[in-house]
Design a protein around this motif. Structure first.
Motif, PDB file in Angstrom:
ATOM      1  N   SER A   1      -1.345  -1.433 -12.361  1.00  0.00           N
ATOM      2  CA  SER A   1      -0.467  -2.416 -12.996  1.00  0.00           C
ATOM      3  C   SER A   1      -0.289  -3.638 -12.092  1.00  0.00           C
ATOM      4  O   SER A   1      -0.241  -4.774 -12.580  1.00  0.00           O
ATOM      5  N   ALA A   2      -0.216  -3.423 -10.781  1.00  0.00           N
ATOM      6  CA  ALA A   2      -0.066  -4.553  -9.859  1.00  0.00           C
ATOM      7  C   ALA A   2      -1.277  -5.472  -9.910  1.00  0.00           C
ATOM      8  O   ALA A   2      -1.148  -6.699  -9.923  1.00  0.00           O
TER       9      ALA A   2
ATOM     10  N   LEU B   1       7.684  -5.787 -10.994  1.00  0.00           N
ATOM     11  CA  LEU B   1       7.991  -4.559 -11.735  1.00  0.00           C
ATOM     12  C   LEU B   1       6.836  -3.568 -11.747  1.00  0.00           C
ATOM     13  O   LEU B   1       6.930  -2.518 -12.397  1.00  0.00           O
ATOM     14  N   ALA B   2       5.743  -3.870 -11.047  1.00  0.00           N
ATOM     15  CA  ALA B   2       4.551  -3.006 -11.062  1.00  0.00           C
ATOM     16  C   ALA B   2       4.912  -1.591 -10.592  1.00  0.00           C
ATOM     17  O   ALA B   2       5.665  -1.409  -9.638  1.00  0.00           O
ATOM     18  N   TRP B   3       4.356  -0.579 -11.271  1.00  0.00           N
ATOM     19  CA  TRP B   3       4.678   0.816 -10.965  1.00  0.00           C
ATOM     20  C   TRP B   3       3.530   1.555 -10.254  1.00  0.00           C
ATOM     21  O   TRP B   3       3.733   2.621  -9.695  1.00  0.00           O
TER      22      TRP B   3
ATOM     23  N   ILE C   1      -5.375  -6.665  -4.941  1.00  0.00           N
ATOM     24  CA  ILE C   1      -4.190  -7.473  -5.242  1.00  0.00           C
ATOM     25  C   ILE C   1      -4.524  -8.955  -5.076  1.00  0.00           C
ATOM     26  O   ILE C   1      -4.081  -9.807  -5.858  1.00  0.00           O
ATOM     27  N   ILE C   2      -5.301  -9.280  -4.040  1.00  0.00           N
ATOM     28  CA  ILE C   2      -5.718 -10.670  -3.832  1.00  0.00           C
ATOM     29  C   ILE C   2      -6.948 -10.990  -4.662  1.00  0.00           C
ATOM     30  O   ILE C   2      -7.057 -12.076  -5.247  1.00  0.00           O
ATOM     31  N   THR C   3      -7.890 -10.055  -4.743  1.00  0.00           N
ATOM     32  CA  THR C   3      -9.137 -10.327  -5.466  1.00  0.00           C
ATOM     33  C   THR C   3      -8.887 -10.621  -6.938  1.00  0.00           C
ATOM     34  O   THR C   3      -9.472 -11.549  -7.503  1.00  0.00           O
ATOM     35  N   SER C   4      -8.023  -9.851  -7.592  1.00  0.00           N
ATOM     36  CA  SER C   4      -7.742 -10.075  -9.014  1.00  0.00           C
ATOM     37  C   SER C   4      -7.111 -11.441  -9.230  1.00  0.00           C
ATOM     38  O   SER C   4      -7.401 -12.124 -10.220  1.00  0.00           O
ATOM     39  N   PHE C   5      -6.241 -11.852  -8.309  1.00  0.00           N
ATOM     40  CA  PHE C   5      -5.616 -13.176  -8.386  1.00  0.00           C
ATOM     41  C   PHE C   5      -6.682 -14.268  -8.318  1.00  0.00           C
ATOM     42  O   PHE C   5      -6.685 -15.205  -9.121  1.00  0.00           O
ATOM     43  N   LEU C   6      -7.620 -14.143  -7.364  1.00  0.00           N
ATOM     44  CA  LEU C   6      -8.642 -15.164  -7.178  1.00  0.00           C
ATOM     45  C   LEU C   6      -9.608 -15.224  -8.354  1.00  0.00           C
ATOM     46  O   LEU C   6     -10.023 -16.307  -8.782  1.00  0.00           O
ATOM     47  N   ILE C   7      -9.987 -14.062  -8.891  1.00  0.00           N
ATOM     48  CA  ILE C   7     -10.905 -14.052 -10.034  1.00  0.00           C
ATOM     49  C   ILE C   7     -10.275 -14.763 -11.224  1.00  0.00           C
ATOM     50  O   ILE C   7     -10.895 -15.620 -11.870  1.00  0.00           O
TER      51      ILE C   7
ATOM     52  N   GLN D   1       0.826  -1.204   0.000  1.00  0.00           N
ATOM     53  CA  GLN D   1       0.000   0.000   0.000  1.00  0.00           C
ATOM     54  C   GLN D   1       0.859   1.253   0.000  1.00  0.00           C
ATOM     55  O   GLN D   1       0.637   2.186  -0.783  1.00  0.00           O
ATOM     56  N   SER D   2       1.868   1.293   0.873  1.00  0.00           N
ATOM     57  CA  SER D   2       2.729   2.472   0.923  1.00  0.00           C
ATOM     58  C   SER D   2       3.649   2.545  -0.299  1.00  0.00           C
ATOM     59  O   SER D   2       3.915   3.637  -0.819  1.00  0.00           O
ATOM     60  N   GLY D   3       4.111   1.381  -0.792  1.00  0.00           N
ATOM     61  CA  GLY D   3       5.010   1.378  -1.936  1.00  0.00           C
ATOM     62  C   GLY D   3       4.356   1.838  -3.223  1.00  0.00           C
ATOM     63  O   GLY D   3       4.998   2.462  -4.069  1.00  0.00           O
ATOM     64  N   LEU D   4       3.074   1.542  -3.388  1.00  0.00           N
ATOM     65  CA  LEU D   4       2.361   1.911  -4.616  1.00  0.00           C
ATOM     66  C   LEU D   4       1.452   3.125  -4.440  1.00  0.00           C
ATOM     67  O   LEU D   4       0.788   3.535  -5.383  1.00  0.00           O
ATOM     68  N   GLY D   5       1.406   3.669  -3.229  1.00  0.00           N
ATOM     69  CA  GLY D   5       0.555   4.834  -2.983  1.00  0.00           C
ATOM     70  C   GLY D   5      -0.918   4.519  -3.143  1.00  0.00           C
ATOM     71  O   GLY D   5      -1.671   5.323  -3.703  1.00  0.00           O
ATOM     72  N   ALA D   6      -1.347   3.363  -2.669  1.00  0.00           N
ATOM     73  CA  ALA D   6      -2.728   2.920  -2.828  1.00  0.00           C
ATOM     74  C   ALA D   6      -3.482   3.025  -1.514  1.00  0.00           C
ATOM     75  O   ALA D   6      -2.891   3.042  -0.426  1.00  0.00           O
TER      76      ALA D   6
END
Length: 509
Positions: A86-87, A80-82, A36-42, A23-28
């Motif tokens: 992208s993540a 490499l997500a920016w 991040i988890i939901t997209s993986f599961l879908i 969260q802090s690394g990507l400013g989310a």
């Protein structure tokens, strides 16, 4: 193949601990990072829906090679997500390919091992799976705190390359079915995506969008529901369906699938909510949280050996009954948390839940797939994994929504109680104000500090109450489910049966 499954499961377990760093690394924001988890599961469940058909089209060898290689590439992209968008996209790539790995493992287990050896093989597979649960939180927390959250993904790469190359060179188990690719059920594939994708988005975003007050949520629900009806009609009438639903005519598979769906909810939803609870209530860092939830994984690891021993004593449905009762009891035990839990407060419930995991899953897996002939295992293994992961996805999404709703309810209730007890509240606030006044520069700062402290206390206690309610509800539901496993056909030795009209399979005793 089991190593590939281990990497895929680690991709879920070790990341939940590192949410704060991502969260802090990507400013989310907190709501965004959960994707991040939901997209993986879908993406994973979409692949699981198609995995039975793809196994027949590509063969086990090339299906596994494609999935292991794709998962490795997805890991590089995630590192490499920016930004958060992208993540989320790259995690979907990782989940899509990772979702096909476990059906490959199950297909080999039930088609290339004799029934008398299958118990030992399933236990070994279960040990690798539970080792991911045990090591994931610890490794994820350590890597995120010591290096960077990006190294959580990069650490998959060398192992992923080795697994991919070994799978391509050694995985010669079968051959592709000729001509099946030309008869691809493209409408079925599209409809499966339209059922699962929008449906899981509704679960994740519904609470934040105020459910059906949102036009987007209403539209996605309608799309998913209509697509489900069309999907069922298509797959039941298609000559070569992407998902062969006829396996549900087998009682053991149908009932076993229902049980493993509930097992997925009760295992994964509390496993997701407990780290969230510890982070929000105790403000613990990733390493400490990983150590506190490590017990669950250790219990799951040990439960594989216990399950194999119990198979020699009792029928599998009795072992499953014991596991479900223990899982329900352990989840109930986790429903008596308070605002300052330490390691030993979490230990008993986590231990019972961990020991119950394989006591439930392994006998249900054997009973659900053991009666099917080899010609139906590929499709059935994909469906079984799909239903299990759907249970996890639905459980996490639904319980997250319920938790937030109950937090708001209890916060409002605590506010009303304080308002109705004005005299007591006034005396308490005055004492708090006097305690803060000497440490701040002026009276206004003391008033502001008092208000902030009251808000934090009320939010913390509301979180404790909501978490406990969620655990008690899940535990009670699991206990009510327990008698259903007695309706499974109990067999002393798992052997595939002959499907009527088919030439493969051996009828069990």
């Amino acid at each position: 193949m089991t190593g590939g499954m281990f990497l895929n499961l680690m991709g879920v377990q070790n990341l939940a601990i590192a949410f704060r760093h991502i969260q802090s690394g990507l400013g989310a924001g907190p709501d965004e990072v959960s994707w991040i988890i939901t997209s993986f599961l879908i993406a994973e469940v979409v692949m699981l829906a198609m995995s039975g058909w793809l196994l027949r089209v590509l063969s086990i060898r090339w299906m596994f090679t494609m999935c292991a290689g794709g998962f490795t590439v997805g890991s590089v992209l995630c590192a490499l997500a920016w930004d958060i968008n992208s993540a989320v996209a790259f995690r979907a790539v990782q989940g899509l390919f990772g979702g096909g790995i476990m059906p490959c493992v199950f297909s080999v287990m039930f088609t290339h091992y004799r029934p008398e050896a299958r118990d030992r093989v399933s236990m070994l597979v279960g040990l690798f799976a539970t080792a991911a649960s045990a090591l994931g939180p610890i490794l994820g927390g350590f890597i995120a705190e010591s290096l960077s959250w990006r190294w959580i993904f990069l650490s998959n790469v060398p192992f992923g390359i080795v697994v991919t190359l070994l799978g391509a060179s050694l995985g010669r188990y079968d051959s592709p079915e000729t001509g099946l690719w030309k008869r691809a059920d493209l409408p079925g594939i599209v409809l499966a995506i339209l059922v699962l994708g929008p449906g899981l988005v509704v679960l994740e975003e519904g609470r934040r969008a105020d459910w059906f007050a949102s036009d987007l949520i209403t539209s996605l629900t309608a799309v998913s529901a209509i697509a489900l009806l069309l999907f069922l009609a298509r797959e039941l009438t298609c000559k070569d369906p992407v998902v062969d639903l006829s396996v549900f005519k087998t009682r053991n598979f149908a009932l076993g699938s229902a049980v493993v769906f509930c097992w997925g909810v009760v295992l994964f939803a509390p496993g997701y909510l407990l780290p969230v609870f510890l982070a929000r209530v105790r403000l613990l860092d990733s390493i400490v949280i990983g150590q506190m939830v490590f017990v669950l994984g250790v219990g799951q690891f040990l439960s594989g050996f216990i399950t194999l021993a119990l198979f020699r004593i009792w029928p599998r449905r009795i072992v499953a009954l014991i596991g479900i009762l223990m899982m329900g009891t352990g989840t109930l035990m986790q429903g008596f948390m308070f605002a300052g839990p330490g390691f030993w407060d979490v230990f008993p419930a986590q231990t019972v839940r961990g020991l119950a995991a394989q006591l439930t899953f392994l006998p249900i897996l054997n009973l659900a797939l053991g009666y099917l002939g080899p010609d139906r295992i590929k499709n059935a293994s994909g469906l079984f994994n799909l239903i299990m992961r759907l249970g996890a996805a639905v459980g996490i999404g639904a319980m997250n929504s319920i938790l937030e709703a109950r937090i708001q309810h209890h916060y409002t209730h605590l506010s009303d109680v304080a308002r109705n007890s004005a005299a007591v509240a006034h005396d308490w606030l005055r004492m708090l104000y006097r305690g803060l006044e000497p440490t701040v520069s002026d009276s206004f700062a003391a008033v502001r500090g008092t208000a902030s402290y009251i808000y934090l206390v009320a939010e913390r206690e509301a979180m404790v109450l909501a978490f406990n309610e969620s655990m008690l509800g899940l535990g009670a539901a699991m206990l009510l489910l327990a008698p259903s496993v007695l309706f499974l056909k109990s067999i002393a030795g798992i052997q595939p049966t002959r499907r009527r009209g088919a030439g493969s399979g051996v009828r069990g005793p």
